[in-house]
Design an enzyme around this catalytic site. Sequence first.
Site, PDB file in Angstrom:
ATOM      1  N   GLY A   3       0.781  -1.233   0.000  1.00  0.00           N
ATOM      2  CA  GLY A   3       0.000   0.000   0.000  1.00  0.00           C
ATOM      3  C   GLY A   3       0.814   1.285   0.000  1.00  0.00           C
ATOM      4  O   GLY A   3       0.261   2.365   0.127  1.00  0.00           O
ATOM      5  N   LYS A   6       4.306   0.559  -4.158  1.00  0.00           N
ATOM      6  CA  LYS A   6       5.367  -0.244  -4.773  1.00  0.00           C
ATOM      7  C   LYS A   6       5.072  -0.493  -6.254  1.00  0.00           C
ATOM      8  O   LYS A   6       5.964  -0.419  -7.087  1.00  0.00           O
ATOM      9  CB  LYS A   6       5.428  -1.607  -4.059  1.00  0.00           C
ATOM     10  CG  LYS A   6       6.775  -1.888  -3.457  1.00  0.00           C
ATOM     11  CD  LYS A   6       6.847  -3.292  -2.877  1.00  0.00           C
ATOM     12  CE  LYS A   6       5.670  -3.572  -2.020  1.00  0.00           C
ATOM     13  NZ  LYS A   6       5.274  -4.886  -1.759  1.00  0.00           N
ATOM     14  N   ASP A  60      -1.800  -4.000  -9.974  1.00  0.00           N
ATOM     15  CA  ASP A  60      -0.501  -3.420 -10.346  1.00  0.00           C
ATOM     16  C   ASP A  60      -0.126  -3.734 -11.788  1.00  0.00           C
ATOM     17  O   ASP A  60       0.570  -2.959 -12.442  1.00  0.00           O
ATOM     18  CB  ASP A  60       0.613  -3.947  -9.425  1.00  0.00           C
ATOM     19  CG  ASP A  60       0.654  -3.164  -8.122  1.00  0.00           C
ATOM     20  OD1 ASP A  60       0.195  -2.007  -8.116  1.00  0.00           O
ATOM     21  OD2 ASP A  60       1.138  -3.714  -7.118  1.00  0.00           O
ATOM     22  N   LYS A 178      14.011   5.175  11.245  1.00  0.00           N
ATOM     23  CA  LYS A 178      14.233   3.888  11.933  1.00  0.00           C
ATOM     24  C   LYS A 178      13.559   2.689  11.249  1.00  0.00           C
ATOM     25  O   LYS A 178      14.199   1.651  11.067  1.00  0.00           O
ATOM     26  CB  LYS A 178      13.778   3.980  13.404  1.00  0.00           C
ATOM     27  CG  LYS A 178      14.881   4.421  14.356  1.00  0.00           C
ATOM     28  CD  LYS A 178      15.833   3.290  14.718  1.00  0.00           C
ATOM     29  CE  LYS A 178      17.201   3.808  15.142  1.00  0.00           C
ATOM     30  NZ  LYS A 178      17.197   4.782  16.235  1.00  0.00           N
ATOM     31  N   PRO A 179      12.256   2.807  10.881  1.00  0.00           N
ATOM     32  CA  PRO A 179      11.638   1.640  10.232  1.00  0.00           C
ATOM     33  C   PRO A 179      12.427   1.202   8.988  1.00  0.00           C
ATOM     34  O   PRO A 179      12.545   0.017   8.712  1.00  0.00           O
ATOM     35  CB  PRO A 179      10.242   2.144   9.857  1.00  0.00           C
ATOM     36  CG  PRO A 179       9.971   3.269  10.798  1.00  0.00           C
ATOM     37  CD  PRO A 179      11.292   3.913  11.065  1.00  0.00           C
ATOM     38  N   GLY A 355     -19.823  -5.627 -12.173  1.00  0.00           N
ATOM     39  CA  GLY A 355     -20.192  -6.128 -10.857  1.00  0.00           C
ATOM     40  C   GLY A 355     -20.755  -7.534 -10.941  1.00  0.00           C
ATOM     41  O   GLY A 355     -20.960  -8.062 -12.042  1.00  0.00           O
ATOM     42  N   CYS A 382     -19.763  -3.730 -18.812  1.00  0.00           N
ATOM     43  CA  CYS A 382     -20.021  -5.127 -18.479  1.00  0.00           C
ATOM     44  C   CYS A 382     -21.376  -5.310 -17.789  1.00  0.00           C
ATOM     45  O   CYS A 382     -22.401  -5.283 -18.450  1.00  0.00           O
ATOM     46  CB  CYS A 382     -18.869  -5.695 -17.653  1.00  0.00           C
ATOM     47  SG  CYS A 382     -18.782  -7.477 -17.837  1.00  0.00           S
ATOM     48  N   GLY A 384     -22.868  -3.153 -16.316  1.00  0.00           N
ATOM     49  CA  GLY A 384     -23.537  -1.916 -16.712  1.00  0.00           C
ATOM     50  C   GLY A 384     -24.291  -2.066 -18.030  1.00  0.00           C
ATOM     51  O   GLY A 384     -25.378  -1.527 -18.212  1.00  0.00           O
ATOM     52  N   GLU A 406     -28.674 -14.439 -13.581  1.00  0.00           N
ATOM     53  CA  GLU A 406     -27.710 -14.369 -12.476  1.00  0.00           C
ATOM     54  C   GLU A 406     -28.432 -13.963 -11.192  1.00  0.00           C
ATOM     55  O   GLU A 406     -28.135 -14.446 -10.107  1.00  0.00           O
ATOM     56  CB  GLU A 406     -26.610 -13.347 -12.811  1.00  0.00           C
ATOM     57  CG  GLU A 406     -25.595 -13.141 -11.686  1.00  0.00           C
ATOM     58  CD  GLU A 406     -24.440 -12.207 -12.050  1.00  0.00           C
ATOM     59  OE1 GLU A 406     -24.380 -11.730 -13.210  1.00  0.00           O
ATOM     60  OE2 GLU A 406     -23.593 -11.959 -11.176  1.00  0.00           O
ATOM     61  N   HIS A 533     -14.616  -4.818 -20.995  1.00  0.00           N
ATOM     62  CA  HIS A 533     -14.120  -3.779 -20.083  1.00  0.00           C
ATOM     63  C   HIS A 533     -13.124  -2.880 -20.815  1.00  0.00           C
ATOM     64  O   HIS A 533     -11.925  -3.156 -20.796  1.00  0.00           O
ATOM     65  CB  HIS A 533     -13.407  -4.419 -18.895  1.00  0.00           C
ATOM     66  CG  HIS A 533     -14.318  -5.120 -17.941  1.00  0.00           C
ATOM     67  ND1 HIS A 533     -14.970  -4.456 -16.932  1.00  0.00           N
ATOM     68  CD2 HIS A 533     -14.685  -6.409 -17.839  1.00  0.00           C
ATOM     69  CE1 HIS A 533     -15.698  -5.313 -16.240  1.00  0.00           C
ATOM     70  NE2 HIS A 533     -15.552  -6.513 -16.763  1.00  0.00           N
ATOM     71  N   GLU A 535     -11.905  -0.201 -19.976  1.00  0.00           N
ATOM     72  CA  GLU A 535     -10.953   0.440 -19.057  1.00  0.00           C
ATOM     73  C   GLU A 535      -9.619  -0.286 -18.984  1.00  0.00           C
ATOM     74  O   GLU A 535      -8.592   0.319 -18.700  1.00  0.00           O
ATOM     75  CB  GLU A 535     -11.571   0.585 -17.653  1.00  0.00           C
ATOM     76  CG  GLU A 535     -11.818  -0.704 -16.882  1.00  0.00           C
ATOM     77  CD  GLU A 535     -13.196  -1.325 -17.127  1.00  0.00           C
ATOM     78  OE1 GLU A 535     -13.792  -1.052 -18.182  1.00  0.00           O
ATOM     79  OE2 GLU A 535     -13.660  -2.091 -16.265  1.00  0.00           O
TER      80      GLU A 535
END
Length: 557
Positions: A3, A6, A60, A178-179, A355, A382, A384, A406, A533, A535
Amino acid sequence: MSGVGKGVAVASIAKILQSKGYEVTAVKIDPYVNIDAGTMNPTEHGEVFVLDDGMECDQDMGNYERFLNKSLSSANYMTTGSVYMSLINKERALEFGGKNVEVVPHVPLEVIGKINNAAKKEKAEIIITEIGGTVGEYQNILFLEAVRMLKLRKHNDVALVLVSYLPQQGDESELKTKPTQYAVKTLNSAGLQPDIILARAKIQLDAKRKDKIAFNCGLEKNAVISAPDIKSIYEIPINFEKDKLSNILLKKLDLKAKKKDMKDWQKLIANIKSAKKSVKIGVVGKYFFTGSFVLSDSYISVIEAIKHASYSNGRKPEIHWLSSSDFDVKETNTKKIRENLKNLKNYDGIIIPGGFGSRGVEGKIEVIKYLRENKIPFLGLCYGMQLATIEFARNVVGLKNAHTTEVNPKTPYPVIDILPEQKKIVEDKNYGATMRLGAYPALIRANSIAQTAYRNTSLEKESIKLRKKYGTPKDEILVFERHRHRYEVNPEYIKKIERKGLVFSGASPDGRLMEILELPQKAHPFFVATQFHPEFKSRPLQPHPLFKEFIKASIKK
Ligand code: GLN
């Protein structure tokens, strides 16, 4: 640590090295036992990204594709589960010739084999590998062991970058190192020493802290790179270069820059920064809330696609989350729903993304009805598109209680259904095999909004060579788009629906699967939805044409 960005850091490094003239690819390692991300809930793990070859993977991978401006394949993704699976399959196929197969060295060697395989497949000269999770946790220790082995074999060909977070207590106080020191110690105990540290923090790292990290962690001073929070992730490569990341990295790898060019990217950033006016887009979904946090990660590719399209239209995107339950009679009273619907007029355009399942469905259908009747620009993705088909069937064609099987397997009008060829597989509970996953061809009809959008774009051009193979009529366009769904528009209802004015402007080459629906522009300024999709194929340097048209229509409104 997870998170902290990376994935974007890896994508940015990949972009920088690509701009130096190298063929670059990126590999993601997820420590999960899951074979892929296909079965993970979006609120658990964020969006499931889909590659051309149907791989369901971590979001990612989307960042890698967006920054590298190229499509990757399943060779670029692995999990603990997939590593063990291929190792075990090899063992069962007697590939170890009677030897013991051990966790070490065989698991790390399998990892190395997969990394090499990705490099070969992508013809890459440099391969950036992201190891998921946090240094020190059990889950990724075998992947770190793989890095140790790689580095031992080819010392000058491997550079290790640690992405570390520097906390700050209150706005005025110093960044805590330190971390990071502790993370390096932990890495050391795995036999690894980072070559570069990317210091993620809210703010810029000052010289004093850089020195401190370099001294305590045993790095050269210039190998500590400041990576502060930044407005647009697309600025990160340029930001890294301010600290001369590529110089250090290329030196470590014994390489020289072949060219120097990030002009396309600089232009993009200039566009992002110069956009003054905004365009206000609402996204209606259900995977937003986890505890008391908003989780926009579930729709990250949709968000990025909106951004790309807005920037290329010279606008700043203003994205709002609308929860489908606010429009659903089961969860909200009718008076409030009416108010919420009226509020939709305050948006320039509305997106209904993908969805699964029944929650929120009636709310989304209400929203689509309102958008259709009030001529508010609408883009459906999709689910949608399936819900737009249902809404039209119910309210215009007059098929009362039309639905998708469905949600309601007993609906009198199953306008969205599993096609007969898939039914058998579902009956056998083989759900994994029933999804249509990855890139499939679609033919786009002449004189449609969709065709106008796709014409002369990179998506049209990339499939020109395949036109003949798919029997593309002269006046149609062939495109490949990525899918992830189980249900389809039921072919039995297509004529009935089209007679009432909805146009299926894109379909599979055999004409059986509906890919795009739209209302003619004289009936509605922009009412378009896709079974695929779009996107997933939107890139900052190549915004998706349908998103671009949608934003254009939204600006007009
Ligand atoms: N639930 C729908 C289906 O399985 C749509 C899936 C999606 O939106 N990705 O067909």
